[in-house]
Design a protein around this motif. Sequence first.
Motif, PDB file in Angstrom:
ATOM      1  N   THR A  23       0.901  -1.203   0.012  1.00 40.65           N
ATOM      2  CA  THR A  23      -0.102   0.119   0.083  1.00 40.65           C
ATOM      3  C   THR A  23       0.948   1.114   0.187  1.00 40.65           C
ATOM      4  OG1 THR A  23      -0.232   0.023   2.393  1.00 40.65           O
ATOM      5  CG2 THR A  23      -1.869  -1.222   1.233  1.00 40.65           C
ATOM      6  N   THR A  24       0.267   2.357  -0.327  1.00 42.78           N
ATOM      7  CA  THR A  24       0.906   3.513  -0.345  1.00 42.78           C
ATOM      8  C   THR A  24       1.626   4.101   1.099  1.00 42.78           C
ATOM      9  OG1 THR A  24      -0.495   4.508  -1.886  1.00 42.78           O
ATOM     10  CG2 THR A  24       0.613   6.119  -0.480  1.00 42.78           C
ATOM     11  N   HIS A  25       2.813   4.248   1.155  1.00 42.68           N
ATOM     12  CA  HIS A  25       3.327   4.641   2.365  1.00 42.68           C
ATOM     13  C   HIS A  25       2.635   5.654   3.357  1.00 42.68           C
ATOM     14  CE1 HIS A  25       6.451   6.178   5.344  1.00 42.68           C
ATOM     15  NE2 HIS A  25       6.790   4.902   5.351  1.00 42.68           N
ATOM     16  N   GLY A  26       2.320   4.975   4.480  1.00 41.41           N
ATOM     17  CA  GLY A  26       1.571   6.040   5.316  1.00 41.41           C
ATOM     18  C   GLY A  26       0.095   5.819   5.216  1.00 41.41           C
ATOM     19  N   SER A  27      -0.435   5.194   4.353  1.00 39.56           N
ATOM     20  CA  SER A  27      -1.910   4.977   3.923  1.00 39.56           C
ATOM     21  C   SER A  27      -2.703   4.176   5.043  1.00 39.56           C
ATOM     22  CB  SER A  27      -2.157   4.437   2.662  1.00 39.56           C
ATOM     23  OG  SER A  27      -2.040   3.502   2.475  1.00 39.56           O
ATOM     24  N   VAL A  28      -1.974   3.396   5.766  1.00 38.52           N
ATOM     25  CA  VAL A  28      -2.591   2.281   6.664  1.00 38.52           C
ATOM     26  C   VAL A  28      -1.962   2.679   7.846  1.00 38.52           C
ATOM     27  CG1 VAL A  28      -2.959  -0.113   7.319  1.00 38.52           C
ATOM     28  CG2 VAL A  28      -2.720   0.539   5.050  1.00 38.52           C
ATOM     29  N   PRO A  29      -2.458   3.047   9.071  1.00 32.22           N
ATOM     30  CA  PRO A  29      -2.158   3.374  10.342  1.00 32.22           C
ATOM     31  C   PRO A  29      -1.218   2.077  10.787  1.00 32.22           C
ATOM     32  CG  PRO A  29      -4.484   3.564  10.335  1.00 32.22           C
ATOM     33  CD  PRO A  29      -4.195   2.904   9.268  1.00 32.22           C
ATOM     34  N   THR A  30      -0.069   2.450  11.474  1.00 29.12           N
ATOM     35  CA  THR A  30       0.843   1.240  11.788  1.00 29.12           C
ATOM     36  C   THR A  30       1.012   1.391  13.206  1.00 29.12           C
ATOM     37  OG1 THR A  30       2.784   3.266  11.852  1.00 29.12           O
ATOM     38  CG2 THR A  30       2.387   1.885   9.901  1.00 29.12           C
ATOM     39  N   ASP A  31      -0.086   1.652  13.995  1.00 29.66           N
ATOM     40  CA  ASP A  31      -0.158   1.373  15.489  1.00 29.66           C
ATOM     41  C   ASP A  31      -0.291  -0.216  15.829  1.00 29.66           C
ATOM     42  OD1 ASP A  31      -1.531   3.969  14.416  1.00 29.66           O
ATOM     43  OD2 ASP A  31      -2.304   4.063  16.487  1.00 29.66           O
ATOM     44  N   GLY A  32       0.576  -0.585  16.606  1.00 28.62           N
ATOM     45  CA  GLY A  32       0.577  -1.952  16.946  1.00 28.62           C
ATOM     46  C   GLY A  32       1.384  -2.610  16.134  1.00 28.62           C
ATOM     47  N   LEU A  33       1.979  -2.110  15.208  1.00 30.87           N
ATOM     48  CA  LEU A  33       3.404  -2.804  14.336  1.00 30.87           C
ATOM     49  C   LEU A  33       4.770  -2.461  14.708  1.00 30.87           C
ATOM     50  CD1 LEU A  33       3.873  -4.005  11.549  1.00 30.87           C
ATOM     51  CD2 LEU A  33       3.726  -1.726  10.395  1.00 30.87           C
ATOM     52  N   LEU A  34       5.468  -3.637  14.921  1.00 33.27           N
ATOM     53  CA  LEU A  34       6.771  -3.316  15.340  1.00 33.27           C
ATOM     54  C   LEU A  34       7.364  -2.979  13.887  1.00 33.27           C
ATOM     55  CD1 LEU A  34       9.039  -4.125  17.478  1.00 33.27           C
ATOM     56  CD2 LEU A  34       9.182  -6.459  16.587  1.00 33.27           C
ATOM     57  N   ALA A  35       8.260  -1.914  14.086  1.00 35.90           N
ATOM     58  CA  ALA A  35       8.764  -1.152  12.873  1.00 35.90           C
ATOM     59  C   ALA A  35      10.252  -1.915  12.569  1.00 35.90           C
ATOM     60  CB  ALA A  35       9.254   0.150  13.227  1.00 35.90           C
ATOM     61  N   LEU A  36      10.621  -1.992  11.276  1.00 37.38           N
ATOM     62  CA  LEU A  36      11.992  -2.293  10.938  1.00 37.38           C
ATOM     63  C   LEU A  36      12.636  -0.922  10.603  1.00 37.38           C
ATOM     64  CD1 LEU A  36      14.162  -4.244  10.459  1.00 37.38           C
ATOM     65  CD2 LEU A  36      13.332  -4.433   7.817  1.00 37.38           C
ATOM     66  N   ALA A  37      12.224  -0.133   9.400  1.00 34.03           N
ATOM     67  CA  ALA A  37      12.674   1.128   8.943  1.00 34.03           C
ATOM     68  C   ALA A  37      11.423   1.881   8.734  1.00 34.03           C
ATOM     69  CB  ALA A  37      13.421   0.801   7.785  1.00 34.03           C
ATOM     70  N   PRO A  38      10.872   2.603   9.758  1.00 37.04           N
ATOM     71  CA  PRO A  38       9.550   3.493   9.530  1.00 37.04           C
ATOM     72  C   PRO A  38       9.539   4.400   8.396  1.00 37.04           C
ATOM     73  CG  PRO A  38      10.395   3.721  11.771  1.00 37.04           C
ATOM     74  CD  PRO A  38      11.463   3.012  10.929  1.00 37.04           C
ATOM     75  N   ASP A  39      10.600   4.943   7.656  1.00 34.11           N
ATOM     76  CA  ASP A  39      10.516   5.642   6.404  1.00 34.11           C
ATOM     77  C   ASP A  39      10.143   4.754   5.283  1.00 34.11           C
ATOM     78  OD1 ASP A  39      11.203   8.004   7.927  1.00 34.11           O
ATOM     79  OD2 ASP A  39      13.178   8.333   7.113  1.00 34.11           O
ATOM     80  N   PHE A  40      10.153   3.457   5.429  1.00 32.16           N
ATOM     81  CA  PHE A  40       9.856   2.477   4.152  1.00 32.16           C
ATOM     82  C   PHE A  40       8.888   1.545   4.584  1.00 32.16           C
ATOM     83  CE2 PHE A  40      14.725   3.233   3.613  1.00 32.16           C
ATOM     84  CZ  PHE A  40      14.502   4.342   2.679  1.00 32.16           C
ATOM     85  N   ASP A  41       8.457   1.255   6.007  1.00 40.65           N
ATOM     86  CA  ASP A  41       7.628   0.337   6.444  1.00 40.65           C
ATOM     87  C   ASP A  41       6.232   0.314   5.629  1.00 40.65           C
ATOM     88  OD1 ASP A  41       9.547  -1.041   7.696  1.00 40.65           O
ATOM     89  OD2 ASP A  41       9.080  -0.199   9.705  1.00 40.65           O
TER      90      ASP A  41
END
Length: 507
Positions: free
Chosen positions: A272-290
């Motif tokens: 999906t488009t970066h930032g279009s789906v909320p990432t609350d509750g998601l363990l990040a790896l590289a937030p600028d690309f996740d």
Amino acid sequence: MTPIDPADAVPDGLLEAFRAYERALMTDDIDAMDSLFAAGPETLRGDRGGLLVGHEAIAAFRRGRGGAPARTLGDLHVQVVDADTALIMVVTLAASGGRGLQTQLWRRIDGTWQVTAAQVGPPPQTFDPTVWRVVGDPLVAGAESGPLAGEGIAVKDVFAVAGHQVGAGVPAYLAGSPLAETSAAAVGLLLAAGASVRGIARTDQFAYSIAGTNEHYGAPVNPVVTGAVPGGSTSGSATAVSLGAAKIGLGTDTAGSIRVPASYQGLWGLRTTHGSVPTDGLLALAPDFDTVGLLTRDSELLRRAAAVLVPSATAGCGGLVMDPAVIARASADVAAAVAAAVDGLGTRNTVDLGDLEKAYEAFRVHQAFQAWQVHGEWITSHPGALKGAAAGRFEIAAAVTVEQDAAARQVLAGARSRWDEALGDGVLVLPSAASAPPLLTDPPEAVDRVRAATLTLTCVAGITGRPAVSVPGLTVEGGPVGLCLVGPRGSDLALLDRAAALAATRP
């Protein structure tokens, strides 16, 4: 082991050869096993993972397997075809429990008994720990009605699921992970739409890979290409969907972790488009690309699930565009297959994305820098918790300096600006991966080359934050290849419609 047949009905030397093979199997004597399987391209070996054809493929599988599970033998039956041919069927009793069945066709070749075909049926497996961390019936029930009612989800083990831990593919991390009080936002949206969580699926260690292998838990099977990597890091979810154990795979795509397993297993996949789906509750790896992503076996279900996650993705798509130099970065057979497919898609424009290698290197540096910012403190305080290639990547990530990251971010900003100008509202067509899926037995250096080539392709969507769809349907000698469409930001749903229309009309 109790032969049922009278001793005089069994050809001389057959049972001795069979027992020799069994001893070699239990001691992982590769040379002895190879010598007892007939040489040549027609020898067969099948199990629930698929069919291996030819002595060379079977031998490579054994070398990469790392030994067979301990077992003893039960009843053995022999059917004699002629003086030099016999079929053996034997009940196998696994040390871990359960009964299996092994069938072997033996032939006397130049005076020596050898297997020419074998079918290995292990005990029934109700739970595959390489695919799942935990399963339920369901694990978490969704709403009684909604656009996804009745659909089961395999949730990548980086999303919080209420009442469960996040393990991220690392046993030590799982051991210290608290029970989640609420589910991740993406999980919650799918549950509210009627889908149910079938289980929490395996991932690569901290999702820092596109291979799908995990040194702690093993590699999920690739149901499409026997002995191949499944693609990662959304590996467990992809295999669960491919096997039919779940209808929807929920995962993430930082550098290709939806598109690559989709390509390797012939699935539909959406980043999906970066930032279009909320990432609350998601363990990040590289937030600028996740980015949150989805995997399905068909385009219609992918479109329904995407509409739940990104209902506001209302931007449209322009015409198809391609950069021949980008396509040429794939292996020759993949580049040819994609070029042929593009020729059949109608009118398209050519663009020049410029120095992709430089952009990829900047992507790699910034991804590594962010990954260490997110996980470095935990890794430092848990020495030895990571294994294999993932441990090596984090070791490299630890050495990236602030200055190196700043320089990489500057390159990325320039690439993003140039590519946005070149692409506009066009839909870029390129391979989802640089090759068919590598084999689990391929040398590490060969796998690394494939990985670097693939990431050079997948980084385009990562750097621009654009949505990307992997469309199944292409095949080369080594297996399936996805055709990737990268659209404008916010065009997720229109991009899926375009992809489905192209797939329906493509020869």
